[in-house]
Design a protein around this motif. Sequence first.
Motif, PDB file in Angstrom:
ATOM      1  N   GLY A 115     -62.324 -62.598  -3.551  1.00 30.41           N
ATOM      2  CA  GLY A 115     -62.525 -61.069  -3.763  1.00 30.41           C
ATOM      3  C   GLY A 115     -62.740 -60.236  -2.455  1.00 30.41           C
ATOM      4  O   GLY A 115     -61.657 -59.606  -2.290  1.00 30.41           O
ATOM      5  N   ILE A 116     -63.420 -60.800  -1.498  1.00 29.24           N
ATOM      6  CA  ILE A 116     -63.662 -59.750  -0.183  1.00 29.24           C
ATOM      7  C   ILE A 116     -62.416 -60.408   0.698  1.00 29.24           C
ATOM      8  O   ILE A 116     -61.744 -59.335   1.294  1.00 29.24           O
ATOM      9  CB  ILE A 116     -64.987 -60.169   0.451  1.00 29.24           C
ATOM     10  CG1 ILE A 116     -65.857 -59.758  -0.487  1.00 29.24           C
ATOM     11  CG2 ILE A 116     -65.015 -59.464   1.567  1.00 29.24           C
ATOM     12  CD1 ILE A 116     -67.582 -60.099  -0.041  1.00 29.24           C
TER      13      ILE A 116
ATOM     14  N   ASP B 225     -56.922 -70.566   3.084  1.00 26.73           N
ATOM     15  CA  ASP B 225     -57.769 -70.770   1.962  1.00 26.73           C
ATOM     16  C   ASP B 225     -57.425 -72.201   1.465  1.00 26.73           C
ATOM     17  O   ASP B 225     -56.458 -72.772   2.001  1.00 26.73           O
ATOM     18  CB  ASP B 225     -57.719 -69.747   0.704  1.00 26.73           C
ATOM     19  CG  ASP B 225     -59.086 -69.818   0.154  1.00 26.73           C
ATOM     20  OD1 ASP B 225     -59.447 -70.464  -0.418  1.00 26.73           O
ATOM     21  OD2 ASP B 225     -59.414 -68.369  -0.320  1.00 26.73           O
TER      22      ASP B 225
ATOM     23  N   CYS C  50     -64.444 -65.425   6.145  1.00 28.58           N
ATOM     24  CA  CYS C  50     -65.009 -64.729   4.819  1.00 28.58           C
ATOM     25  C   CYS C  50     -65.185 -65.970   3.798  1.00 28.58           C
ATOM     26  O   CYS C  50     -65.887 -65.708   2.792  1.00 28.58           O
ATOM     27  CB  CYS C  50     -64.059 -63.854   4.465  1.00 28.58           C
ATOM     28  SG  CYS C  50     -64.262 -62.951   3.094  1.00 28.58           S
TER      29      CYS C  50
ATOM     30  N   TYR D 151     -77.968 -71.488  -0.112  1.00 31.14           N
ATOM     31  CA  TYR D 151     -77.354 -70.259   0.289  1.00 31.14           C
ATOM     32  C   TYR D 151     -77.857 -69.340   1.570  1.00 31.14           C
ATOM     33  O   TYR D 151     -77.434 -69.113   2.485  1.00 31.14           O
ATOM     34  CB  TYR D 151     -76.691 -69.683  -0.806  1.00 31.14           C
ATOM     35  CG  TYR D 151     -75.849 -68.500  -0.522  1.00 31.14           C
ATOM     36  CD1 TYR D 151     -74.466 -68.690  -0.532  1.00 31.14           C
ATOM     37  CD2 TYR D 151     -76.437 -67.162  -0.346  1.00 31.14           C
ATOM     38  CE1 TYR D 151     -73.654 -67.542  -0.341  1.00 31.14           C
ATOM     39  CE2 TYR D 151     -75.583 -65.955  -0.481  1.00 31.14           C
ATOM     40  CZ  TYR D 151     -74.246 -66.278  -0.133  1.00 31.14           C
ATOM     41  OH  TYR D 151     -73.278 -65.359   0.020  1.00 31.14           O
TER      42      TYR D 151
ATOM     43  N   LYS E  58     -76.669 -68.642   5.346  1.00 33.03           N
ATOM     44  CA  LYS E  58     -76.388 -67.451   5.662  1.00 33.03           C
ATOM     45  C   LYS E  58     -77.221 -66.854   6.930  1.00 33.03           C
ATOM     46  O   LYS E  58     -76.829 -66.294   7.804  1.00 33.03           O
ATOM     47  CB  LYS E  58     -76.332 -66.300   4.613  1.00 33.03           C
ATOM     48  CG  LYS E  58     -75.393 -66.482   3.643  1.00 33.03           C
ATOM     49  CD  LYS E  58     -73.855 -66.509   4.295  1.00 33.03           C
ATOM     50  CE  LYS E  58     -72.713 -66.546   3.146  1.00 33.03           C
ATOM     51  NZ  LYS E  58     -71.388 -66.420   3.673  1.00 33.03           N
TER      52      LYS E  58
ATOM     53  N   VAL F 294     -71.421 -57.663  -4.200  1.00 29.91           N
ATOM     54  CA  VAL F 294     -70.139 -57.263  -4.305  1.00 29.91           C
ATOM     55  C   VAL F 294     -69.485 -57.615  -5.482  1.00 29.91           C
ATOM     56  O   VAL F 294     -69.590 -58.900  -5.950  1.00 29.91           O
ATOM     57  CB  VAL F 294     -69.229 -57.822  -3.255  1.00 29.91           C
ATOM     58  CG1 VAL F 294     -67.943 -56.872  -3.101  1.00 29.91           C
ATOM     59  CG2 VAL F 294     -70.111 -57.722  -1.681  1.00 29.91           C
TER      60      VAL F 294
ATOM     61  N   THR G 218     -67.088 -59.617  -7.141  1.00 26.33           N
ATOM     62  CA  THR G 218     -66.128 -60.587  -6.783  1.00 26.33           C
ATOM     63  C   THR G 218     -66.419 -61.825  -7.495  1.00 26.33           C
ATOM     64  O   THR G 218     -67.381 -62.005  -8.310  1.00 26.33           O
ATOM     65  CB  THR G 218     -66.174 -60.995  -5.380  1.00 26.33           C
ATOM     66  OG1 THR G 218     -67.361 -61.850  -5.312  1.00 26.33           O
ATOM     67  CG2 THR G 218     -66.079 -59.885  -4.468  1.00 26.33           C
TER      68      THR G 218
ATOM     69  N   ASN H  35     -69.841 -63.928  -7.988  1.00 28.55           N
ATOM     70  CA  ASN H  35     -70.908 -63.809  -8.816  1.00 28.55           C
ATOM     71  C   ASN H  35     -70.495 -63.924 -10.274  1.00 28.55           C
ATOM     72  O   ASN H  35     -71.307 -63.487 -10.984  1.00 28.55           O
ATOM     73  CB  ASN H  35     -71.447 -62.035  -8.551  1.00 28.55           C
ATOM     74  CG  ASN H  35     -71.982 -62.199  -7.124  1.00 28.55           C
ATOM     75  OD1 ASN H  35     -72.617 -62.704  -6.717  1.00 28.55           O
ATOM     76  ND2 ASN H  35     -71.482 -60.773  -6.497  1.00 28.55           N
TER      77      ASN H  35
END
Length: 243
Positions: A18-19, A38, A82, A151, A155, A184, A186, A189
Amino acid sequence: MTNRFEGRRIAVTGAAGGIGRAICESLVAQGAQVHGLDRTGLDGLPDGVAGASIDLLSEESVVSAVRDLYAADDCPVELVNCAGVVEDDVPAEEMPMAQFDLVMGVNLRGVFLTCREFGRELLARGGGAIVNIASMSGNAIVNHPQRQSVYNSSKAAVSALGRSLAVEWGPRGVRVNTVSPGYVDTPLNALKTQMHEQWKRETVLGRFAAPVEIARAVEYFLSEDSAFCCGAELLIDGGFALR
Ligand SMILES: NC(=O)c1ccc[n+]([C@@H]2O[C@H](COP(=O)([O-])OP(=O)(O)OC[C@H]3O[C@@H](n4cnc5c(N)ncnc54)[C@H](O)[C@@H]3O)[C@@H](O)[C@H]2O)c1
């Protein structure tokens, strides 16, 4: 749109997500030569983006992706990290180590590897910009109600890595900075739809970010507008962390 990235080559990992997709689209529209990296979804990349396969869990794959980029053209390739994965709402006391290894493998080891490989080449060619996507989950908040201890930890490590690389590489012309989004809209989520209303309620602005709103911050750190940013981190969370 201006052509402010004309003459720049920029690789974006997680380009099919998404981002990542929004970042690629916007950089191409502003004149950059964009390499979308990717492990899947390369067929659906935005027009004008050159797709290449990469698996961030494999050192060999990262090394050969960078080698292929320079074999085709010796111009510097800057980097936006990303790609990322998150575990599904798993209590820490029940966390399978395979999940730990996957999340840390992509989010920390993978980001370290791409930084190492792209960074070495940028250092050898006089510099450039690297932008890593961390998260508000790293330092600003602990997410709830979902449990995602690995996660969040990964981060926090991405943020620390950005500061560390900035100190090592800044004096030699490689600027490393970090963008940390809140929620966000995408696919990341998509499996947690039952939590969406709560997340929006707890965000001061009452909504998710659109991917392009994160892309704008990435552009800032890639551009000369941020020439004095070195190891900076920009939180873009619609005010979530304030509550
Ligand atoms: N969506 C959010 O709410 C949110 C919030 C904060 C931070 N982030 C971060 O932003 C980044 C992008 O997230 P997104 O929402 O676009 O997610 P997404 O799931 O839409 O995209 C992630 C991309 O990463 C790629 N990827 C995963 N494992 C890989 C591997 N081993 N090798 C290569 N590519 C791999 C996937 O194929 C996918 O295209 C991630 O780092 C994420 O942690 C997202």
